[in-house]
Structures are given as structure tokens and as C-alpha cells.
Write a protein that holds these residues in place. Structure first.
Motif, PDB file in Angstrom:
ATOM      1  N   GLU A  75      -1.950   1.512 -11.874  1.00  0.00           N
ATOM      2  CA  GLU A  75      -1.968   1.603 -13.183  1.00  0.00           C
ATOM      3  C   GLU A  75      -2.641   2.823 -13.974  1.00  0.00           C
ATOM      4  OE1 GLU A  75      -2.411  -2.269 -15.209  1.00  0.00           O
ATOM      5  OE2 GLU A  75      -3.046  -2.967 -13.302  1.00  0.00           O
ATOM      6  N   GLY A  76      -2.897   3.945 -13.136  1.00  0.00           N
ATOM      7  CA  GLY A  76      -3.471   4.998 -13.721  1.00  0.00           C
ATOM      8  C   GLY A  76      -4.918   4.846 -14.141  1.00  0.00           C
ATOM      9  N   ILE A  77      -5.774   3.712 -13.316  1.00  0.00           N
ATOM     10  CA  ILE A  77      -7.084   3.490 -13.732  1.00  0.00           C
ATOM     11  C   ILE A  77      -7.936   4.351 -12.816  1.00  0.00           C
ATOM     12  CG2 ILE A  77      -8.755   1.855 -13.911  1.00  0.00           C
ATOM     13  CD1 ILE A  77      -6.553  -0.274 -14.225  1.00  0.00           C
ATOM     14  N   ARG A  78      -8.491   5.425 -13.533  1.00  0.00           N
ATOM     15  CA  ARG A  78      -9.489   6.404 -12.634  1.00  0.00           C
ATOM     16  C   ARG A  78     -10.394   5.748 -11.751  1.00  0.00           C
ATOM     17  NH1 ARG A  78     -11.719  11.557 -14.565  1.00  0.00           N
ATOM     18  NH2 ARG A  78     -13.239  10.095 -15.736  1.00  0.00           N
ATOM     19  N   GLU A  79     -10.940   4.643 -12.226  1.00  0.00           N
ATOM     20  CA  GLU A  79     -12.188   3.998 -11.498  1.00  0.00           C
ATOM     21  C   GLU A  79     -11.644   3.131 -10.452  1.00  0.00           C
ATOM     22  OE1 GLU A  79     -13.348   5.082 -15.731  1.00  0.00           O
ATOM     23  OE2 GLU A  79     -11.572   3.751 -14.708  1.00  0.00           O
ATOM     24  N   ARG A  80     -10.450   2.873 -10.433  1.00  0.00           N
ATOM     25  CA  ARG A  80      -9.900   1.939  -9.324  1.00  0.00           C
ATOM     26  C   ARG A  80      -9.717   2.462  -7.997  1.00  0.00           C
ATOM     27  NH1 ARG A  80      -5.551  -2.820 -10.142  1.00  0.00           N
ATOM     28  NH2 ARG A  80      -5.537  -3.705  -8.017  1.00  0.00           N
ATOM     29  N   PHE A  81     -10.645   2.144  -7.161  1.00  0.00           N
ATOM     30  CA  PHE A  81     -10.492   2.602  -5.703  1.00  0.00           C
ATOM     31  C   PHE A  81      -9.571   1.805  -4.957  1.00  0.00           C
ATOM     32  CE2 PHE A  81     -12.164   2.237  -1.267  1.00  0.00           C
ATOM     33  CZ  PHE A  81     -12.559   3.487  -0.899  1.00  0.00           C
ATOM     34  N   GLY A  82      -9.006   2.698  -3.904  1.00  0.00           N
ATOM     35  CA  GLY A  82      -8.236   2.059  -2.948  1.00  0.00           C
ATOM     36  C   GLY A  82      -6.719   2.109  -3.299  1.00  0.00           C
ATOM     37  N   PRO A  83      -5.608   1.770  -2.134  1.00  0.00           N
ATOM     38  CA  PRO A  83      -6.204   1.066  -0.860  1.00  0.00           C
ATOM     39  C   PRO A  83      -6.819   2.106  -0.192  1.00  0.00           C
ATOM     40  CG  PRO A  83      -3.903   1.582  -1.188  1.00  0.00           C
ATOM     41  CD  PRO A  83      -4.273   1.962  -2.339  1.00  0.00           C
TER      42      PRO A  83
ATOM     43  N   TRP B  50       1.017  -1.210   0.033  1.00  0.00           N
ATOM     44  CA  TRP B  50      -0.024   0.149   0.116  1.00  0.00           C
ATOM     45  C   TRP B  50       1.018   1.207   0.088  1.00  0.00           C
ATOM     46  CZ3 TRP B  50      -4.905  -0.560   3.575  1.00  0.00           C
ATOM     47  CH2 TRP B  50      -5.768  -1.734   2.993  1.00  0.00           C
ATOM     48  N   GLY B  51       1.913   1.073   0.683  1.00  0.00           N
ATOM     49  CA  GLY B  51       2.880   2.296   0.729  1.00  0.00           C
ATOM     50  C   GLY B  51       3.379   2.673  -0.539  1.00  0.00           C
ATOM     51  N   ARG B  52       3.874   1.453  -1.145  1.00  0.00           N
ATOM     52  CA  ARG B  52       4.170   1.523  -2.685  1.00  0.00           C
ATOM     53  C   ARG B  52       3.458   1.944  -3.681  1.00  0.00           C
ATOM     54  NH1 ARG B  52       3.358  -0.562  -7.012  1.00  0.00           N
ATOM     55  NH2 ARG B  52       1.565  -1.718  -6.100  1.00  0.00           N
ATOM     56  N   ALA B  53       2.092   1.706  -3.531  1.00  0.00           N
ATOM     57  CA  ALA B  53       1.125   2.249  -4.483  1.00  0.00           C
ATOM     58  C   ALA B  53       0.878   3.773  -4.270  1.00  0.00           C
ATOM     59  CB  ALA B  53      -0.280   1.470  -4.030  1.00  0.00           C
ATOM     60  N   ILE B  54       1.189   4.149  -3.073  1.00  0.00           N
ATOM     61  CA  ILE B  54       0.977   5.451  -2.689  1.00  0.00           C
ATOM     62  C   ILE B  54       2.330   6.319  -3.528  1.00  0.00           C
ATOM     63  CG2 ILE B  54       0.936   7.527  -1.121  1.00  0.00           C
ATOM     64  CD1 ILE B  54      -0.548   5.449   0.756  1.00  0.00           C
ATOM     65  N   ARG B  55       3.387   5.800  -3.204  1.00  0.00           N
ATOM     66  CA  ARG B  55       4.711   6.467  -3.660  1.00  0.00           C
ATOM     67  C   ARG B  55       4.788   6.367  -5.305  1.00  0.00           C
ATOM     68  NH1 ARG B  55       7.779   3.520  -1.115  1.00  0.00           N
ATOM     69  NH2 ARG B  55       8.407   5.057   0.492  1.00  0.00           N
ATOM     70  N   GLU B  56       4.474   5.229  -5.631  1.00  0.00           N
ATOM     71  CA  GLU B  56       4.638   5.132  -7.237  1.00  0.00           C
ATOM     72  C   GLU B  56       3.499   5.782  -7.903  1.00  0.00           C
ATOM     73  OE1 GLU B  56       5.255   1.024  -8.330  1.00  0.00           O
ATOM     74  OE2 GLU B  56       7.285   0.703  -7.192  1.00  0.00           O
TER      75      GLU B  56
ATOM     76  N   LEU C 136     -10.268  -4.810  -6.458  1.00  0.00           N
ATOM     77  CA  LEU C 136     -10.177  -6.260  -6.808  1.00  0.00           C
ATOM     78  C   LEU C 136     -10.008  -7.200  -5.430  1.00  0.00           C
ATOM     79  CD1 LEU C 136      -7.357  -6.730  -9.646  1.00  0.00           C
ATOM     80  CD2 LEU C 136      -9.850  -7.255  -9.620  1.00  0.00           C
ATOM     81  N   TRP C 137      -9.741  -6.712  -4.426  1.00  0.00           N
ATOM     82  CA  TRP C 137      -9.547  -7.535  -3.305  1.00  0.00           C
ATOM     83  C   TRP C 137     -10.127  -7.276  -2.034  1.00  0.00           C
ATOM     84  CZ3 TRP C 137      -4.719 -11.131  -3.548  1.00  0.00           C
ATOM     85  CH2 TRP C 137      -4.595 -11.634  -2.332  1.00  0.00           C
ATOM     86  N   THR C 138     -11.152  -7.820  -1.509  1.00  0.00           N
ATOM     87  CA  THR C 138     -11.401  -7.702   0.036  1.00  0.00           C
ATOM     88  C   THR C 138     -12.086  -8.891   0.339  1.00  0.00           C
ATOM     89  OG1 THR C 138     -12.489  -6.219   1.593  1.00  0.00           O
ATOM     90  CG2 THR C 138     -13.802  -6.912  -0.204  1.00  0.00           C
ATOM     91  N   SER C 139     -12.293  -9.281   1.809  1.00  0.00           N
ATOM     92  CA  SER C 139     -13.134 -10.284   2.070  1.00  0.00           C
ATOM     93  C   SER C 139     -14.529  -9.954   2.422  1.00  0.00           C
ATOM     94  CB  SER C 139     -12.502 -11.044   3.502  1.00  0.00           C
ATOM     95  OG  SER C 139     -13.363 -11.755   4.420  1.00  0.00           O
TER      96      SER C 139
ATOM     97  N   VAL D 174      -4.521   9.002  10.848  1.00  0.00           N
ATOM     98  CA  VAL D 174      -5.472   8.074  11.435  1.00  0.00           C
ATOM     99  C   VAL D 174      -5.926   7.061  10.237  1.00  0.00           C
ATOM    100  CG1 VAL D 174      -5.399   9.003  13.470  1.00  0.00           C
ATOM    101  CG2 VAL D 174      -7.228   9.335  11.820  1.00  0.00           C
ATOM    102  N   GLY D 175      -5.893   7.407   9.145  1.00  0.00           N
ATOM    103  CA  GLY D 175      -6.614   6.933   8.005  1.00  0.00           C
ATOM    104  C   GLY D 175      -6.246   7.536   6.602  1.00  0.00           C
ATOM    105  N   PHE D 176      -6.649   6.737   5.575  1.00  0.00           N
ATOM    106  CA  PHE D 176      -6.644   7.537   4.176  1.00  0.00           C
ATOM    107  C   PHE D 176      -7.264   6.619   3.334  1.00  0.00           C
ATOM    108  CE2 PHE D 176      -3.753   3.638   3.721  1.00  0.00           C
ATOM    109  CZ  PHE D 176      -3.517   3.542   2.590  1.00  0.00           C
ATOM    110  N   ALA D 177      -7.513   7.156   2.218  1.00  0.00           N
ATOM    111  CA  ALA D 177      -8.056   6.397   1.059  1.00  0.00           C
ATOM    112  C   ALA D 177      -7.829   7.225  -0.336  1.00  0.00           C
ATOM    113  CB  ALA D 177      -9.590   6.642   0.998  1.00  0.00           C
TER     114      ALA D 177
END
Length: 315
Positions: free
Chosen positions: A240-248, A204-210, A283-286, A231-234
Motif C-alpha cells: 500500500e505504499g506505506i514507507r514504514e511497513r517492513f517485509g516480506p 510475497w511474489g505478488r507483493a514484489i511485482r505489484e 503485521l504478521w509473524t510467529s 538466496v534471500g531478500f527483504a
């Protein structure tokens, strides 16, 4: 004949991919970035099957050569992120041979277990989609893989979305208590990346930085603070620059029960709607996790399920 990847194979692999995995087609550029440019790419782990000079199958196994921040090399683990065989050659034992080659490669690298296909950062899908690819799922079971978990992908239509008065009122209450919500400032990012690494997952940290380094608008990363402490972020649009992709997306475990996740979720969906984005997906949650319950309660729907598969390797 089985052999390792050679320059030029990528075109045939992409053609075969789009022929056999029509639910998940791929472009040459995406394959280039997520496979050939992956920091852990080793051509010996990308194994192809060839018949009469034609590529008829492929499998990709890898181990870590470089660690992610906060993660060591995980020397005991290997990953398979895709495998395929031309349907016209599907019952000749070719895919079994590919799997044997991939597992042998993994063992040579020192792995004692192999997963399909939860490798971070460059996985294509969280695991095998049994509904879309039932034969592949059955094959993995026959090869000795067992289901480790079954994450789901979710989507929310934003065409009918509006920020609700109840969330607005909750946000005012928390702000009166000293919390704040909004886009992360430039100075927030070092702490924000640390927060993501330490409280959740180094990926997640990598996703933010990159994401930021690749041109993501910093205002697409929202932070919740208690005073000066994150205390939180979204975020959205970071993968991949996909505008619709939410998260982390995550909230400090010690701050749970205050509705901070609900506020961040709606602030992010609102920011997406402001940019005329018509849907949000990930793509991923429980479904049974607290995050899964939050998503389902606020308009997200499960549209796909995957199985993360694992096998212990006998040396």
C-alpha cells in the motif's frame, strides 16, 4: 433486512467501520482499493443489514474467483475479512444474522471451511485482535469458530538505530565466501519473484511485482546472493505504499545458520534510516518462529496479537 451490496453502500459502511473499529480506521480510498477493486470481489458476498432505510451492519465474505500465482482457486475455502454492527443495535441478533448470511454465501460457492481473516492479498488484519475487540472475539467463539493460530505484529523504533560493527564484520566474512548483498537489479526481479513464490508464499511474489508496478523504488528491495543465485531478500514500502511497513523478508532454508537473515534485516533497516523513516513495522509473524526470534533479538517489540479463526461449514 439483509441484502447484498449496492452502489452507494460504501459510504455508510466506511462511516460504520470508523465508528465501531476505532483502533483500525479506514479511508474511502483504501476500502475502494482493497474491497471493491479486489479481483475476487462479488457484491453478493458483501452483505449489509438495514433498518428503516439505515445501514446498521455489514459483513464481507469472499472466495477466490482468480488464483494467485502458485495457488489454485482453493475452492474449499472462504474468508471473512470484516464484520460490524452499530453498537446501538448490538444485542438484537443482527450480527448473528449477518454471519448466517455470510456462511450461506460461502457454502453456495462450494466452501467447506471459512476463515477470519487471513485472506491474501487484501486482508486488513491477520485475524481478530482479542484485546481491541473482545466482544467480536467472543462472538466468533460462540458462532463455532476456533483459533487456528495467533500471529503477532511487531515494531522497531529507528530513531536510535545504527548499523552495528558486529553485523558489518559478519557481512565482510560472508562476502569473502562469495555472498553479495544489495538492492536488487532490474534483471534480478524475475528470479527474485520466482524465489519468493517457490520458497515462501505466492503472495510475497505478488507483493514484489505489484509494488514495483505501482512505483516502488527498486532499491527498496534488497537481495542476498550466493554467486549468481538469489538466496534471500527483504523489502520495505511494498504494501500500500506505506514507507514504514517492513517485509516480506526471507532466506533460503538451505542457507540458514550463516547470518544472512541478520545481514538482510540490518541492511534494510539501514536503508530505511537513510530515507529518514523513523520506525519499521509489520503485521504478521510467529514469536516462536526463527524469524520471530531474530526480530526480537534485534530490537523489534510485539505490539499486537491476532487470532486466525476457522470454522468448518456443514452442508
Amino acid at each position: 433486512m439483509y441484502r447484498s451490496f449496492r452502489n452507494g453502500d460504501e459510504n455508510a459502511i466506511i462511516d460504520l467501520w470508523n465508528k465501531t473499529m476505532q483502533r483500525d480506521p479506514i479511508t474511502k480510498q483504501r476500502f475502494f482499493k482493497q474491497v471493491l477493486l479486489d479481483a475476487n470481489f462479488d457484491p453478493e458476498g458483501l452483505i449489509v443489514a438495514e433498518q428503516d432505510g439505515e445501514l446498521i451492519g455489514a459483513i464481507y465474505a469472499l472466495t477466490r474467483k482468480l488464483p494467485m500465482a502458485g495457488i489454485e482457486l482453493e475452492r474449499d475455502t472462504a474468508w471473512i475479512t470484516f464484520f460490524m454492527v452499530d453498537p446501538e443495535n448490538g444485542r438484537q441478533g443482527i450480527v448473528h444474522g449477518l454471519m448466517e448470511q455470510a456462511e450461506q454465501y460461502a457454502k453456495q460457492q462450494g466452501a467447506v471451511q471459512i476463515l477470519f481473516s487471513s485472506y491474501a492479498p487484501n486482508y486488513f488484519l491477520p485475524g481478530i485482535d482479542e484485546t481491541a475487540y473482545p466482544a467480536a472475539y467472543t462472538f466468533l467463539l460462540k458462532e463455532g469458530y476456533r483459533r487456528q493460530s495467533s500471529p503477532v505484529a511487531m515494531h522497531r523504533d529507528l530513531l536510535d538505530y545504527s548499523y552495528t560493527p558486529a553485523v558489518s564484520e559478519l557481512k565482510k566474512q560472508r562476502e569473502a565466501e562469495g555472498y553479495s548483498f544489495g538492492p536488487a537489479s532490474h534483471g534480478d526481479f524475475p528470479e527474485l519473484i520466482r524465489f519468493a513464490n517457490e520458497h515462501f508464499n505466492p503472495d510475497w511474489g505478488r507483493a514484489i511485482r505489484e509494488g514495483i508496478l505501482q512505483g516502488l523504488d527498486p532499491e527498496q528491495v534488497l537481495a542476498a546472493k550466493n554467486g549468481d543465485r538469489i538466496v534471500g531478500f527483504a523489502m520495505f514500502g511494498g504494501y500500500e505504499g506505506i514507507r514504514e511497513r517492513f517485509g516480506p523478508f526471507g532466506v533460503d532454508e538451505h542457507e540458514k545458520g550463516k547470518g544472512l537473515g541478520k545481514i538482510l534485516l540490518h541492511d534494510t533497516l539501514h536503508a530505511m534510516k537513510q530515507r529518514t523513516i523513523q520506525g519499521a513495522w509489520f503485521l504478521w509473524t510467529s514469536e516462536t518462529s526463527s524469524a520471530g526470534h531474530l526480530y526480537l533479538k534485534h530490537g523489534f517489540k510485539t505490539y499486537r496479537q491476532f487470532h486466525v479463526m476457522v470454522k468448518e461449514l456443514v452442508h
